[in-house]
Motif scaffolding. Structure first.
Motif, PDB file in Angstrom:
ATOM      1  N   LEU A   1      19.831   6.128  21.085  1.00 38.01           N
ATOM      2  CA  LEU A   1      20.479   7.350  20.611  1.00 38.01           C
ATOM      3  C   LEU A   1      19.939   8.566  21.357  1.00 38.01           C
ATOM      4  O   LEU A   1      20.695   9.463  21.729  1.00 38.01           O
ATOM      5  N   THR A   2      18.641   8.580  21.585  1.00 39.29           N
ATOM      6  CA  THR A   2      18.029   9.691  22.310  1.00 39.29           C
ATOM      7  C   THR A   2      18.595   9.786  23.721  1.00 39.29           C
ATOM      8  O   THR A   2      18.854  10.889  24.218  1.00 39.29           O
TER       9      THR A   2
ATOM     10  N   LYS B   1      21.497   9.191  24.567  1.00 42.19           N
ATOM     11  CA  LYS B   1      22.837   9.808  24.458  1.00 42.19           C
ATOM     12  C   LYS B   1      22.750  11.223  23.893  1.00 42.19           C
ATOM     13  O   LYS B   1      23.760  11.803  23.470  1.00 42.19           O
ATOM     14  N   GLU B   2      21.516  11.735  23.809  1.00 48.71           N
ATOM     15  CA  GLU B   2      21.275  13.085  23.285  1.00 48.71           C
ATOM     16  C   GLU B   2      21.704  13.242  21.831  1.00 48.71           C
ATOM     17  O   GLU B   2      22.184  14.294  21.417  1.00 48.71           O
ATOM     18  N   ILE B   3      21.529  12.178  21.075  1.00 48.89           N
ATOM     19  CA  ILE B   3      21.764  12.243  19.634  1.00 48.89           C
ATOM     20  C   ILE B   3      20.387  12.168  18.976  1.00 48.89           C
ATOM     21  O   ILE B   3      19.725  11.137  19.012  1.00 48.89           O
ATOM     22  N   HIS B   4      19.962  13.295  18.422  1.00 49.36           N
ATOM     23  CA  HIS B   4      18.581  13.413  17.940  1.00 49.36           C
ATOM     24  C   HIS B   4      18.480  13.544  16.422  1.00 49.36           C
ATOM     25  O   HIS B   4      17.461  13.233  15.848  1.00 49.36           O
ATOM     26  N   LEU B   5      19.531  14.078  15.795  1.00 47.28           N
ATOM     27  CA  LEU B   5      19.437  14.382  14.363  1.00 47.28           C
ATOM     28  C   LEU B   5      19.898  13.176  13.549  1.00 47.28           C
ATOM     29  O   LEU B   5      21.002  12.666  13.771  1.00 47.28           O
ATOM     30  N   VAL B   6      19.066  12.749  12.653  1.00 49.41           N
ATOM     31  CA  VAL B   6      19.367  11.506  11.945  1.00 49.41           C
ATOM     32  C   VAL B   6      18.595  11.446  10.628  1.00 49.41           C
ATOM     33  O   VAL B   6      17.529  12.053  10.509  1.00 49.41           O
TER      34      VAL B   6
ATOM     35  N   ALA C   1      25.300   3.220  21.252  1.00 53.83           N
ATOM     36  CA  ALA C   1      23.831   3.229  21.209  1.00 53.83           C
ATOM     37  C   ALA C   1      23.311   2.320  20.099  1.00 53.83           C
ATOM     38  O   ALA C   1      22.364   1.542  20.307  1.00 53.83           O
ATOM     39  N   ILE C   2      23.937   2.400  18.939  1.00 52.21           N
ATOM     40  CA  ILE C   2      23.476   1.573  17.809  1.00 52.21           C
ATOM     41  C   ILE C   2      23.715   0.099  18.107  1.00 52.21           C
ATOM     42  O   ILE C   2      22.858  -0.751  17.836  1.00 52.21           O
TER      43      ILE C   2
END
Ligand SMILES: Nc1ncnc2c1ncn2[C@@H]1O[C@H](COP(=O)(O)OP(=O)(O)OP(=O)(O)O)[C@@H](O)[C@H]1O
Ligand SMILES: [Mg+2]
Length: 113
Positions: free
Chosen positions: A20-21, A23-28, A76-77
């Motif tokens: 995820l990181t 893909k620049e997806i940080h908030l979770v 990503a997941i």
């Protein structure tokens, strides 16, 4: 806007986070949960997770994303979570009506991340 709920194996948490990181997806949001899939928890015990009745330990990840991040988040997941064995988990994609950043009152896509 979509709200993505993913149930994954605890031992895949780091790998999924890494993907995820990338893909620049940080908030979770991450929670420890119990669950069972279609094998009803029985055939998965060999994966060495503690059993409580027929429930197995799982990790739930929740991610709110703008539309352009939906497919990257799913990819990503999947790539971080897949081993090919039963119990790898599942992803649920929900339509999200609104998101509000409490501190500023911002709403919509800008409030997501
Ligand atoms: N339909 C569902 N509703 C709610 N939670 C679910 C559902 N399906 C799976 N889950 C959650 O996801 C976890 C992992 O599911 P799992 O990967 O075992 O699904 P499955 O359908 O049994 O697929 P597989 O055959 O690959 O094991 C479950 O333990 C449960 O927490
Ligand atoms: Mg299963």
């Amino acid at each position: 806007m979509k709200y993505i709920v993913a149930v994954i194996q605890p031992d895949r948490l780091d790998e999924v986070l890494e993907k995820l990181t990338e893909k620049e997806i940080h908030l979770v949001t991450v929670s420890n949960v119990m669950g069972r899939g279609r094998q009803k928890g029985i055939a998965e015990v060999y994966r060495s997770h503690t059993e409580a009745g027929s429930l197995l330990k799982k990790i739930k990840r929740e991610i709110a994303v703008n539309e352009e991040y939906v497919q990257p988040a799913i990819d990503a997941i999947c790539s971080g979570g897949r081993t090919g064995q039963i119990g790898d988990g599942k992803i649920f994609v929900l339509d999200m009506k609104e998101c509000i950043r409490i501190r500023t009152g911002e709403t919509g896509g800008v409030a997501i991340g």
